[in-house]
Design a protein around this motif. Structure first.
Motif, PDB file in Angstrom:
ATOM      1  N   VAL A 123      -3.491  -4.425 -11.759  1.00 55.61           N
ATOM      2  CA  VAL A 123      -2.239  -3.938 -11.086  1.00 55.61           C
ATOM      3  C   VAL A 123      -1.720  -5.333 -10.406  1.00 55.61           C
ATOM      4  O   VAL A 123      -0.356  -5.881 -11.069  1.00 55.61           O
ATOM      5  CB  VAL A 123      -1.610  -3.138 -10.514  1.00 55.61           C
ATOM      6  CG1 VAL A 123      -0.526  -2.867  -9.413  1.00 55.61           C
ATOM      7  CG2 VAL A 123      -2.349  -1.661 -10.142  1.00 55.61           C
ATOM      8  N   ALA A 124      -2.529  -6.505  -9.437  1.00 61.05           N
ATOM      9  CA  ALA A 124      -1.928  -7.293  -9.293  1.00 61.05           C
ATOM     10  C   ALA A 124      -2.034  -8.681  -9.950  1.00 61.05           C
ATOM     11  O   ALA A 124      -0.442  -9.133 -10.129  1.00 61.05           O
ATOM     12  CB  ALA A 124      -2.716  -7.928  -7.988  1.00 61.05           C
ATOM     13  N   ASP A 166       1.863   6.301 -12.110  1.00 59.54           N
ATOM     14  CA  ASP A 166       2.808   6.885 -11.513  1.00 59.54           C
ATOM     15  C   ASP A 166       1.472   7.214 -10.017  1.00 59.54           C
ATOM     16  O   ASP A 166       1.957   8.153  -8.632  1.00 59.54           O
ATOM     17  CB  ASP A 166       3.048   8.396 -11.913  1.00 59.54           C
ATOM     18  CG  ASP A 166       4.219   7.924 -12.508  1.00 59.54           C
ATOM     19  OD1 ASP A 166       5.111   6.729 -12.447  1.00 59.54           O
ATOM     20  OD2 ASP A 166       3.856   8.445 -13.918  1.00 59.54           O
ATOM     21  N   ARG A 167       0.305   6.217 -10.157  1.00 59.77           N
ATOM     22  CA  ARG A 167      -0.358   6.678  -8.945  1.00 59.77           C
ATOM     23  C   ARG A 167       0.266   6.128  -7.417  1.00 59.77           C
ATOM     24  O   ARG A 167       0.390   4.799  -8.061  1.00 59.77           O
ATOM     25  CB  ARG A 167      -1.955   6.275  -9.265  1.00 59.77           C
ATOM     26  CG  ARG A 167      -2.419   7.102 -10.714  1.00 59.77           C
ATOM     27  CD  ARG A 167      -3.566   8.462  -9.502  1.00 59.77           C
ATOM     28  NE  ARG A 167      -4.638   7.370  -9.353  1.00 59.77           N
ATOM     29  CZ  ARG A 167      -5.544   7.136 -10.393  1.00 59.77           C
ATOM     30  NH1 ARG A 167      -5.644   7.300 -11.691  1.00 59.77           N
ATOM     31  NH2 ARG A 167      -6.329   6.274  -9.627  1.00 59.77           N
ATOM     32  N   SER A 168      -0.283   6.335  -6.765  1.00 61.36           N
ATOM     33  CA  SER A 168      -0.782   5.896  -5.250  1.00 61.36           C
ATOM     34  C   SER A 168      -1.393   4.733  -5.519  1.00 61.36           C
ATOM     35  O   SER A 168      -2.861   4.494  -6.237  1.00 61.36           O
ATOM     36  CB  SER A 168      -0.502   6.584  -3.997  1.00 61.36           C
ATOM     37  OG  SER A 168      -0.702   5.230  -3.139  1.00 61.36           O
ATOM     38  N   VAL A 169      -1.154   3.417  -4.555  1.00 62.33           N
ATOM     39  CA  VAL A 169      -2.399   2.254  -5.413  1.00 62.33           C
ATOM     40  C   VAL A 169      -3.802   2.586  -4.693  1.00 62.33           C
ATOM     41  O   VAL A 169      -4.236   1.976  -4.929  1.00 62.33           O
ATOM     42  CB  VAL A 169      -1.691   0.544  -4.680  1.00 62.33           C
ATOM     43  CG1 VAL A 169      -0.572   0.311  -6.121  1.00 62.33           C
ATOM     44  CG2 VAL A 169      -0.970   0.354  -3.625  1.00 62.33           C
ATOM     45  N   PRO A 207       0.902  -1.509   0.245  1.00 62.48           N
ATOM     46  CA  PRO A 207       0.400   0.041   0.149  1.00 62.48           C
ATOM     47  C   PRO A 207       0.817   1.538   0.442  1.00 62.48           C
ATOM     48  O   PRO A 207       0.458   2.538   0.045  1.00 62.48           O
ATOM     49  CB  PRO A 207      -1.391   0.077   1.552  1.00 62.48           C
ATOM     50  CG  PRO A 207       0.245  -1.327   2.437  1.00 62.48           C
ATOM     51  CD  PRO A 207       0.547  -1.850   1.323  1.00 62.48           C
ATOM     52  N   HIS A 208       1.774   0.878   0.489  1.00 61.54           N
ATOM     53  CA  HIS A 208       2.920   2.582   0.819  1.00 61.54           C
ATOM     54  C   HIS A 208       3.535   2.474  -0.309  1.00 61.54           C
ATOM     55  O   HIS A 208       3.807   3.921  -0.635  1.00 61.54           O
ATOM     56  CB  HIS A 208       3.749   1.793   1.814  1.00 61.54           C
ATOM     57  CG  HIS A 208       5.062   1.011   1.707  1.00 61.54           C
ATOM     58  ND1 HIS A 208       4.423   0.089   2.136  1.00 61.54           N
ATOM     59  CD2 HIS A 208       6.052   0.771   1.309  1.00 61.54           C
ATOM     60  CE1 HIS A 208       5.065  -1.210   1.777  1.00 61.54           C
ATOM     61  NE2 HIS A 208       6.377  -0.589   1.445  1.00 61.54           N
ATOM     62  N   LEU A 209       3.429   1.868  -1.693  1.00 63.63           N
ATOM     63  CA  LEU A 209       4.173   2.256  -3.238  1.00 63.63           C
ATOM     64  C   LEU A 209       3.592   1.737  -4.135  1.00 63.63           C
ATOM     65  O   LEU A 209       1.895   2.419  -4.271  1.00 63.63           O
ATOM     66  CB  LEU A 209       4.838   0.585  -3.313  1.00 63.63           C
ATOM     67  CG  LEU A 209       5.867   0.074  -2.662  1.00 63.63           C
ATOM     68  CD1 LEU A 209       6.536  -1.629  -2.965  1.00 63.63           C
ATOM     69  CD2 LEU A 209       6.919   1.124  -2.360  1.00 63.63           C
ATOM     70  N   LEU A 226      -2.539  -5.553 -19.684  1.00 65.78           N
ATOM     71  CA  LEU A 226      -3.365  -4.746 -18.368  1.00 65.78           C
ATOM     72  C   LEU A 226      -4.195  -3.005 -18.234  1.00 65.78           C
ATOM     73  O   LEU A 226      -4.529  -3.052 -17.239  1.00 65.78           O
ATOM     74  CB  LEU A 226      -2.871  -5.463 -16.853  1.00 65.78           C
ATOM     75  CG  LEU A 226      -3.264  -6.594 -16.761  1.00 65.78           C
ATOM     76  CD1 LEU A 226      -4.187  -7.656 -16.385  1.00 65.78           C
ATOM     77  CD2 LEU A 226      -2.117  -8.065 -17.687  1.00 65.78           C
ATOM     78  N   GLY A 227      -3.170  -2.749 -19.394  1.00 63.79           N
ATOM     79  CA  GLY A 227      -3.712  -1.119 -19.707  1.00 63.79           C
ATOM     80  C   GLY A 227      -3.480  -0.648 -18.428  1.00 63.79           C
ATOM     81  O   GLY A 227      -4.445   0.027 -18.187  1.00 63.79           O
ATOM     82  N   LEU A 228      -2.271  -0.824 -18.441  1.00 62.93           N
ATOM     83  CA  LEU A 228      -1.662   0.364 -17.038  1.00 62.93           C
ATOM     84  C   LEU A 228      -1.098   1.409 -16.958  1.00 62.93           C
ATOM     85  O   LEU A 228      -0.829   2.477 -16.331  1.00 62.93           O
ATOM     86  CB  LEU A 228      -0.843  -0.843 -15.910  1.00 62.93           C
ATOM     87  CG  LEU A 228      -2.022  -1.322 -15.050  1.00 62.93           C
ATOM     88  CD1 LEU A 228      -1.234  -2.810 -14.404  1.00 62.93           C
ATOM     89  CD2 LEU A 228      -2.923  -1.803 -14.644  1.00 62.93           C
ATOM     90  N   SER A 229      -0.684   1.821 -18.333  1.00 66.18           N
ATOM     91  CA  SER A 229       0.205   2.896 -18.371  1.00 66.18           C
ATOM     92  C   SER A 229      -0.206   4.351 -17.900  1.00 66.18           C
ATOM     93  O   SER A 229       0.855   4.909 -17.636  1.00 66.18           O
ATOM     94  CB  SER A 229       0.512   2.861 -19.316  1.00 66.18           C
ATOM     95  OG  SER A 229      -1.002   3.050 -20.338  1.00 66.18           O
ATOM     96  N   HIS A 230      -1.496   4.645 -18.170  1.00 65.03           N
ATOM     97  CA  HIS A 230      -2.102   6.290 -17.202  1.00 65.03           C
ATOM     98  C   HIS A 230      -1.883   6.015 -16.177  1.00 65.03           C
ATOM     99  O   HIS A 230      -2.540   6.730 -15.121  1.00 65.03           O
ATOM    100  CB  HIS A 230      -2.887   6.111 -17.775  1.00 65.03           C
ATOM    101  CG  HIS A 230      -4.052   5.332 -17.357  1.00 65.03           C
ATOM    102  ND1 HIS A 230      -4.351   4.195 -17.899  1.00 65.03           N
ATOM    103  CD2 HIS A 230      -5.618   5.786 -16.891  1.00 65.03           C
ATOM    104  CE1 HIS A 230      -5.412   3.241 -17.328  1.00 65.03           C
ATOM    105  NE2 HIS A 230      -6.135   4.622 -17.007  1.00 65.03           N
TER     106      HIS A 230
END
Ligand code: ATP
Length: 356
Positions: free
Chosen positions: A140-141, A126-129, A88-90, A119-123
């Motif tokens: 993400v998992a 840089d977000r906190s999970v 969670p902290h990353l 998984l369509g994560l490029s955007h």
């Protein structure tokens, strides 16, 4: 090729299975609560000590006969749980890189960028999970598990903690994943819908034992081991889009056994493979092709089995070419039409769901 012979004995539960899975595609482990699905996955992962033998693509992960046992961190596997267990902290990127760093360079087959793209994560990199939605967290998992280039991906009801809308958001990514990567997936699910949509093979478990296993289409159409309540029984039709009628918004799906018309597939291209789910309760039979019926979908078929499935109802197994369909009809219709094994009928299908 994956082979797992597992024996677990607990006070009130015994698991005794021999799984032989193809080295590609998605295999669903399906069965009622408590039948041992999670125990199988945990034993394959080495998170739980079963007796037996686990071989994955020629590599021995466990063999009691020769006293071989690889601890979980030495098994090239990805594990996706019901709830995404992210740090969670990353941020997203650091969570993904964590998976990658644990993988020896020589074993890396899936580039991080490929997992991110799939998984369509490029955007979201840089977000906190902690700021991600449930569906995004689960994506993400899954990407983190892929980034370790596993020989086998174990997924334990990865969609069950998500609501219907989030499930619908993640499912297409799972479909893409199995189309794009060669990694075999063992997928635990309670949901016949998910299995019909994603899986190529099904292993049906009951009280710690395998009751049947085979292709999804043949397993779903089995009358002796139904995958769920009779009212939800369904069969799977695998075919190709062969035409689109723009005026009526209808696509033609051709399969071994005939043609079906479906709506809502206008974006599909001709030749594309599709899977259709046909609920047994949406199939009726007639002795001759009806001349005045609003039902477009009719197939010539033969009754290959007939059994009573609940008071007042019978389940028919119909064969149309190589395709098996189930039809749930009233016991009165069976009597009045003298339906019996071997009889040629016309199956009328009221509605068909496009799965992928
Ligand atoms: N750590 C444990 N100690 C004792 N019994 C356990 C343990 N874990 C699971 N069980 C029992 O073993 C049996 C199989 O459990 P398992 O979690 O594998 O089933 P499942 O098919 O995955 O169920 P569900 O679909 O509800 O998740 C159940 O009876 C369960 O109560």
């Amino acid at each position: 090729m994956i082979e797992a012979q597992l024996h677990v004995k607990r006070a009130d539960f015994t698991l005794n299975v021999h799984l032989q899975l193809a080295g590609h595609g998605i295999t669903a482990l399906f069965g009622p609560s408590g039948c041992g699905k999670t125990t199988c996955l945990r034993a394959i992962a080495g998170l739980e000590r079963a007796q037996g033998r686990v071989m994955v693509n020629g590599q021995i992960w466990q063999d009691d006969a020769t006293q071989q046992w690889l601890p979980t961190h030495q098994r090239a596997l990805g594990y996706v749980f019901q709830e995404a267990s992210l740090f969670p902290h990353l941020g997203t990127r650091a969570n993904l890189e964590y998976g990658l760093k644990r993988t020896p360079v020589a074993r890396r087959k899936v580039a991080l960028e490929q997992a991110v793209e799939l998984l369509g994560l490029s955007h979201l990199m840089d977000r906190s999970v902690q700021t991600l939605s449930g569906g995004e967290r689960q994506r993400v998992a899954i990407a983190r598990a892929l980034a370790t280039s596993p020989q086998l991906l174990l997924m334990d009801e990865p969609l069950s903690a998500l609501d219907a809308a989030r499930k619908a958001e993640v499912l297409p990514y799972l479909e893409r994943l199995q189309r794009s990567l060669e990694i075999p997936v063992l997928y635990v699910s309670h949901s016949q819908d998910e299995v019909a949509r994603l899986a190529h093979h099904v292993v049906l478990l009951q009280a710690g034992s395998v009751v049947t296993q085979g292709s999804t289409a043949s397993t779903m159409a089995q009358r002796d081991h139904p995958m769920g309540p009779a009212a939800d029984a369904a069969s799977l039709v695998q075919g190709h889009i062969t035409a689109y009628d723009a005026q009526d918004h209808l696509s033609t799906v051709t399969f071994e056994g005939g043609e079906l018309f479906i709506s809502g597939a206008s974006q599909r291209t001709t030749g594309e493979p599709v899977r259709l789910r046909v609920l047994a309760r949406d199939v009726s039979v007639a002795l001759q092709s009806p001349t005045c019926s609003s039902i477009l979908n009719r197939l010539s078929a033969r009754i290959t089995a007939l059994r009573e499935d609940s008071p007042g109802h019978a389940m028919l197994t119909l064969q149309a070419g190589n395709t098996t369909l189930l039809a749930r009809v009233s016991a009165r219709s069976v009597r009045e039409l003298n339906l019996h094994e071997g009889l040629s009928v016309v199956a009328q299908i009221k509605s068909v769901a496009l799965l992928d």
